[in-house]
Scaffold this active site. Structure first.
Site, mmCIF file in Angstrom:
data_model
loop_
_atom_site.group_PDB
_atom_site.id
_atom_site.type_symbol
_atom_site.label_atom_id
_atom_site.label_comp_id
_atom_site.label_asym_id
_atom_site.label_seq_id
_atom_site.Cartn_x
_atom_site.Cartn_y
_atom_site.Cartn_z
ATOM 1 N N GLY A 198 5.097 2.621 -0.547
ATOM 2 C CA GLY A 198 5.816 1.375 -0.788
ATOM 3 C C GLY A 198 5.334 0.699 -2.056
ATOM 4 C CE1 TYR A 211 5.689 7.966 12.340
ATOM 5 C CE2 TYR A 211 5.650 10.361 12.603
ATOM 6 C CZ TYR A 211 5.726 9.247 11.784
ATOM 7 O OH TYR A 211 5.848 9.399 10.418
ATOM 8 C CB THR A 239 -0.925 0.024 1.239
ATOM 9 O OG1 THR A 239 -1.862 1.082 1.120
ATOM 10 C CG2 THR A 239 -0.129 0.177 2.512
ATOM 11 C CB SER A 253 8.637 11.422 9.278
ATOM 12 O OG SER A 253 7.788 12.520 9.540
#
Length: 315
Positions: A29, A182, A26, A156
């Site tokens: 990727g 995160y 998904t 990120s």
């Protein structure tokens, strides 16, 4: 923004090359897998959900059905929250694949509820960092012997707000923060890239960390559970002007994967451009990258012997 590999690099074919992409059923990727497959590569879809991987494989084949000289798509089971699964996947790759030219550590979780991996680590740190750390170490001999090669760690811009809680990486002493956990894991991706690049100097294996942008994927599926019902809708509305499609989000991965030069190994990229070079990252984080490598090796009970593989290559 349109999406075509020619916008990243021209006249590039990947016939005879093999790539492994984690979380490739998904999002970015899958988009990356489609493009590498279109360019002729053998692409290994390393995914936790085999059914979704099979669906993705069929979708990719259908989307490029009119292309000539496509590559090959292969599915391997990989659950990054389980070290035993990581080891099994790596063992299969090492036994069955002749080469591995691209390792794209893309899979991950974001702001999920408090939880632990199968091996007892905080979910973000365990999946986003430790799972990929172990997978990479186990595949390094294959990658080095396939050089020139590329390793890409999808991080990120959240890493800029990350703090490595060295005495409490699993949030067992402090109040759990999904955003903090995160960001810590994304910082770990950058630090891992820095140290790995240092260790792979002169081995023709370049390592990059990248920020794909704010991409419309299912990565934010936990937001409502972690915060409150409707939080996902609100954040989607706020970030709507900045959203990229998965195809657009994959561009920086492709830019780094298809680079001819490895002079920027260890650096951080976004929007297909260098954002921070290795020297500035070293100044910012000091010895944190080396510290994280040593700690991670202990936590996964594995450390790659660079001297040993170098001796084997010389033989």
């Amino acid at each position: 923004m349109g999406f075509n590999a020619s916008k990243v690099i021209t006249n590039k074919r990947l016939d005879g090359k093999t790539a492994l992409i984690t979380g490739s059923n998904t999002g970015i990727g899958k988009a990356t897998a489609k493009e590498l497959y279109r360019l002729g590569a053998r692409v290994i879809l390393a995914c936790r959900d085999i059914k979704r991987a099979e669906d993705a494989l069929l979708q990719i084949q259908n989307e490029v059905r009119n292309e000539d000289k496509v590559g090959e798509l292969v599915i391997k089971h990989l659950n990054l929250s389980s070290f035993s699964s990581v080891r099994k996947c790596a063992e299969e790759i090492n036994l069955k694949e002749e080469n591995l030219h691209f390792l794209i550590n893309n899979a991950g979780v974001m702001v999920c509820p408090e939880g632990k991996t199968e091996d007892g680590f905080e979910t973000h740190f365990g999946v986003n960092h430790l799972g990929h750390f172990l997978l990479t170490c186990l595949l390094l001999p294959k990658i080095i012997n396939s050089a020139p090669a590329r390793i890409i760690n999808v991080s990120s811009d959240a890493h800029k707000f990350g703090v490595m809680h060295w005495d409490d990486l699993n949030y067992e002493k402090k109040r759990y923060s999904a955003i903090g956990a995160y960001a810590q894991s994304k910082l770990a991706n950058v630090l891992f890239t820095m140290e790995l690049a240092e260790k792979l100097k002169a081995k023709s294996v370049a390592v990059y960390s990248i920020h794909p942008g704010i991409v419309r994927t299912d990565l934010g599926r936990y937001v409502d559970k972690t915060f409150f019902w409707g939080a996902h809708w609100i954040t989607s509305l706020v970030f709507m002007p900045f959203y990229k499609t998965p195809d657009e989000g994959a561009l920086t991965i492709l830019h780094c994967a298809l680079k001819e030069s490895d002079e920027f190994s260890g650096c951080y990229f976004s929007d297909c451009r260098l954002q921070e070079d290795k020297e500035s990252l070293d100044r910012k984080y000091g010895d944190a990258a080396t510290k994280l490598w040593t700690l991670s090796s202990d936590l996964v009970n594995y450390d790659f012997d660079f001297k040993k593989i170098e001796k084997e290559r010389i033989k």
